[in-house]
Motif scaffolding. Sequence first.
Motif, PDB file in Angstrom:
ATOM      1  N   GLY A  54       0.795  -1.228   0.000  1.00  0.00           N
ATOM      2  CA  GLY A  54       0.000   0.000   0.000  1.00  0.00           C
ATOM      3  C   GLY A  54       0.825   1.273   0.000  1.00  0.00           C
ATOM      4  O   GLY A  54       0.474   2.249  -0.675  1.00  0.00           O
ATOM      5  N   THR A  55       1.940   1.257   0.730  1.00  0.00           N
ATOM      6  CA  THR A  55       2.755   2.477   0.798  1.00  0.00           C
ATOM      7  C   THR A  55       3.499   2.729  -0.518  1.00  0.00           C
ATOM      8  O   THR A  55       4.020   3.826  -0.713  1.00  0.00           O
ATOM      9  CB  THR A  55       3.775   2.396   1.963  1.00  0.00           C
ATOM     10  N   GLY A  56       3.539   1.729  -1.410  1.00  0.00           N
ATOM     11  CA  GLY A  56       4.189   1.905  -2.718  1.00  0.00           C
ATOM     12  C   GLY A  56       3.213   1.940  -3.873  1.00  0.00           C
ATOM     13  O   GLY A  56       3.631   2.023  -5.040  1.00  0.00           O
ATOM     14  N   SER A  57       1.901   1.911  -3.569  1.00  0.00           N
ATOM     15  CA  SER A  57       0.911   1.756  -4.653  1.00  0.00           C
ATOM     16  C   SER A  57       0.855   2.968  -5.596  1.00  0.00           C
ATOM     17  O   SER A  57       0.735   2.794  -6.814  1.00  0.00           O
ATOM     18  CB  SER A  57      -0.479   1.486  -4.065  1.00  0.00           C
ATOM     19  N   ILE A  58       0.942   4.172  -5.034  1.00  0.00           N
ATOM     20  CA  ILE A  58       0.923   5.365  -5.912  1.00  0.00           C
ATOM     21  C   ILE A  58       2.116   5.296  -6.856  1.00  0.00           C
ATOM     22  O   ILE A  58       1.993   5.548  -8.067  1.00  0.00           O
ATOM     23  CB  ILE A  58       0.992   6.656  -5.066  1.00  0.00           C
ATOM     24  N   ASN A  59       3.259   4.932  -6.305  1.00  0.00           N
ATOM     25  CA  ASN A  59       4.469   4.819  -7.137  1.00  0.00           C
ATOM     26  C   ASN A  59       4.289   3.739  -8.206  1.00  0.00           C
ATOM     27  O   ASN A  59       4.641   3.936  -9.373  1.00  0.00           O
ATOM     28  CB  ASN A  59       5.676   4.504  -6.245  1.00  0.00           C
ATOM     29  N   ALA A  60       3.714   2.594  -7.804  1.00  0.00           N
ATOM     30  CA  ALA A  60       3.523   1.488  -8.758  1.00  0.00           C
ATOM     31  C   ALA A  60       2.620   1.919  -9.914  1.00  0.00           C
ATOM     32  O   ALA A  60       2.917   1.649 -11.083  1.00  0.00           O
ATOM     33  CB  ALA A  60       2.929   0.283  -8.033  1.00  0.00           C
ATOM     34  N   LEU A  61       1.517   2.621  -9.589  1.00  0.00           N
ATOM     35  CA  LEU A  61       0.599   3.055 -10.653  1.00  0.00           C
ATOM     36  C   LEU A  61       1.235   4.149 -11.513  1.00  0.00           C
ATOM     37  O   LEU A  61       0.978   4.229 -12.719  1.00  0.00           O
ATOM     38  CB  LEU A  61      -0.726   3.549 -10.070  1.00  0.00           C
ATOM     39  N   SER A  62       2.067   4.972 -10.877  1.00  0.00           N
ATOM     40  CA  SER A  62       2.768   6.019 -11.659  1.00  0.00           C
ATOM     41  C   SER A  62       3.701   5.363 -12.667  1.00  0.00           C
ATOM     42  O   SER A  62       3.767   5.781 -13.824  1.00  0.00           O
ATOM     43  CB  SER A  62       3.571   6.932 -10.732  1.00  0.00           C
ATOM     44  N   ILE A  63       4.423   4.331 -12.219  1.00  0.00           N
ATOM     45  CA  ILE A  63       5.319   3.613 -13.128  1.00  0.00           C
ATOM     46  C   ILE A  63       4.495   2.897 -14.210  1.00  0.00           C
ATOM     47  O   ILE A  63       4.880   2.844 -15.384  1.00  0.00           O
ATOM     48  CB  ILE A  63       6.191   2.591 -12.355  1.00  0.00           C
ATOM     49  N   ALA A  64       3.335   2.349 -13.804  1.00  0.00           N
ATOM     50  CA  ALA A  64       2.473   1.656 -14.775  1.00  0.00           C
ATOM     51  C   ALA A  64       2.041   2.604 -15.887  1.00  0.00           C
ATOM     52  O   ALA A  64       1.913   2.199 -17.045  1.00  0.00           O
ATOM     53  CB  ALA A  64       1.259   1.068 -14.059  1.00  0.00           C
ATOM     54  N   GLY A  65       1.837   3.864 -15.523  1.00  0.00           N
ATOM     55  CA  GLY A  65       1.543   4.879 -16.537  1.00  0.00           C
ATOM     56  C   GLY A  65       0.063   5.159 -16.675  1.00  0.00           C
ATOM     57  O   GLY A  65      -0.731   4.249 -16.902  1.00  0.00           O
ATOM     58  N   GLU A  66      -0.277   6.438 -16.545  1.00  0.00           N
ATOM     59  CA  GLU A  66      -1.680   6.858 -16.583  1.00  0.00           C
ATOM     60  C   GLU A  66      -2.380   6.399 -17.867  1.00  0.00           C
ATOM     61  O   GLU A  66      -3.510   5.921 -17.837  1.00  0.00           O
ATOM     62  CB  GLU A  66      -1.736   8.387 -16.449  1.00  0.00           C
ATOM     63  N   THR A  67      -1.692   6.515 -19.012  1.00  0.00           N
ATOM     64  CA  THR A  67      -2.364   6.171 -20.274  1.00  0.00           C
ATOM     65  C   THR A  67      -2.644   4.668 -20.371  1.00  0.00           C
ATOM     66  O   THR A  67      -3.594   4.250 -21.031  1.00  0.00           O
ATOM     67  CB  THR A  67      -1.524   6.602 -21.502  1.00  0.00           C
ATOM     68  N   ASN A  68      -1.820   3.851 -19.708  1.00  0.00           N
ATOM     69  CA  ASN A  68      -2.058   2.400 -19.733  1.00  0.00           C
ATOM     70  C   ASN A  68      -3.208   1.991 -18.813  1.00  0.00           C
ATOM     71  O   ASN A  68      -3.707   0.867 -18.900  1.00  0.00           O
ATOM     72  CB  ASN A  68      -0.788   1.638 -19.311  1.00  0.00           C
ATOM     73  N   LEU A  69      -3.590   2.905 -17.903  1.00  0.00           N
ATOM     74  CA  LEU A  69      -4.612   2.580 -16.903  1.00  0.00           C
ATOM     75  C   LEU A  69      -5.952   3.252 -17.194  1.00  0.00           C
ATOM     76  O   LEU A  69      -7.003   2.754 -16.767  1.00  0.00           O
ATOM     77  CB  LEU A  69      -4.139   3.037 -15.516  1.00  0.00           C
ATOM     78  N   SER A  70      -5.917   4.358 -17.909  1.00  0.00           N
ATOM     79  CA  SER A  70      -7.106   5.199 -18.067  1.00  0.00           C
ATOM     80  C   SER A  70      -8.300   4.442 -18.638  1.00  0.00           C
ATOM     81  O   SER A  70      -8.156   3.668 -19.587  1.00  0.00           O
ATOM     82  CB  SER A  70      -6.784   6.390 -18.972  1.00  0.00           C
ATOM     83  N   GLY A  71      -9.462   4.673 -18.014  1.00  0.00           N
ATOM     84  CA  GLY A  71     -10.715   4.081 -18.490  1.00  0.00           C
ATOM     85  C   GLY A  71     -10.933   2.667 -18.004  1.00  0.00           C
ATOM     86  O   GLY A  71     -12.006   2.093 -18.210  1.00  0.00           O
TER      87      GLY A  71
END
Length: 227
Positions: free
Chosen positions: A81-98
């Motif tokens: 949980g303490t690394g989740s924001i970082n993990a999603l940032s690395i995953a990339g907003e465009t890969n996650l959007s929608g």
Amino acid sequence: MKIGILGTGMVGQTLGAKLAERGHEVMIGTRDVADTLARMEPNQYGMPPFSAWHAEHPSVRLGTFAEAAQHGETIINATNGTGSINALSIAGETNLSGKILIDASNPLDFSRGMPPTLAVCNTDSIGEQLQRAFPAVKVVKALNTVTAFLMVDPALVNNGDHTLFICGNDGAARTQVNTWLGEWFGWRDVIDLGDITSARGTEMYLPIWLRLWGALGTGMFNVKIVK
Ligand SMILES: NC(=O)c1ccc[n+]([C@@H]2O[C@H](COP(=O)([O-])OP(=O)(O)OC[C@H]3O[C@@H](n4cnc5c(N)ncnc54)[C@H](OP(=O)(O)O)[C@@H]3O)[C@@H](O)[C@H]2O)c1
């Protein structure tokens, strides 16, 4: 379905194995593929290293967080949980959007020893932080209140008659996740708590979960809501 799981730990492995067994195309994401495969020491639960698990589950692909997010039509967050924001940032907003992101994380802070404390609580939650940071992602908090083995097989306790909670801002996404929890794993009693602020409650359940774990000597338990 193509499912991207962010996280190589016990949760990522357990969900990945079950979803692949169900015929889904699963890719697990990590920060550094080579580094993850090179780890030889057991994890914090004494489980074999990821590479040993992966050798037994060759149909589950391993990629970077970005590759797993790109692969998945649906995403599961199984990172610390303490690394989740970082993990999603690395995953990339465009890969996650929608996309729907099922968030199984908890804000556990082990830095002061056992039992862990909550890194965020009362007025915020990891679920809300993820939703704020990635507004185009449909975050649905789920599965974080049970141990990984029960996530994928609720019938292991009380014939599956116990309760799971979900919440998130997108009502259609909550309904979809509720359906998947039944189809994928056999969950029958899922309570929809409404918007993502309810993640404060399900994440703050962890201190009592941890004490029950200690008292009962097993993580194979859950609560049943009766009225
Ligand atoms: N274990 C359970 O039964 C259980 C039950 C309910 C909920 N949960 C929650 O589910 C989540 C996963 O738990 P877990 O036990 O499977 O594993 P974990 O050890 O809590 O998390 C492992 C994952 O977190 C990633 N990670 C750690 N720090 C990071 C950082 N600073 N930035 C980006 N990524 C980071 C790791 O990335 P790398 O792959 O790159 O190392 C790894 O993929 C946690 O939030 C946990 O609280 C666990």
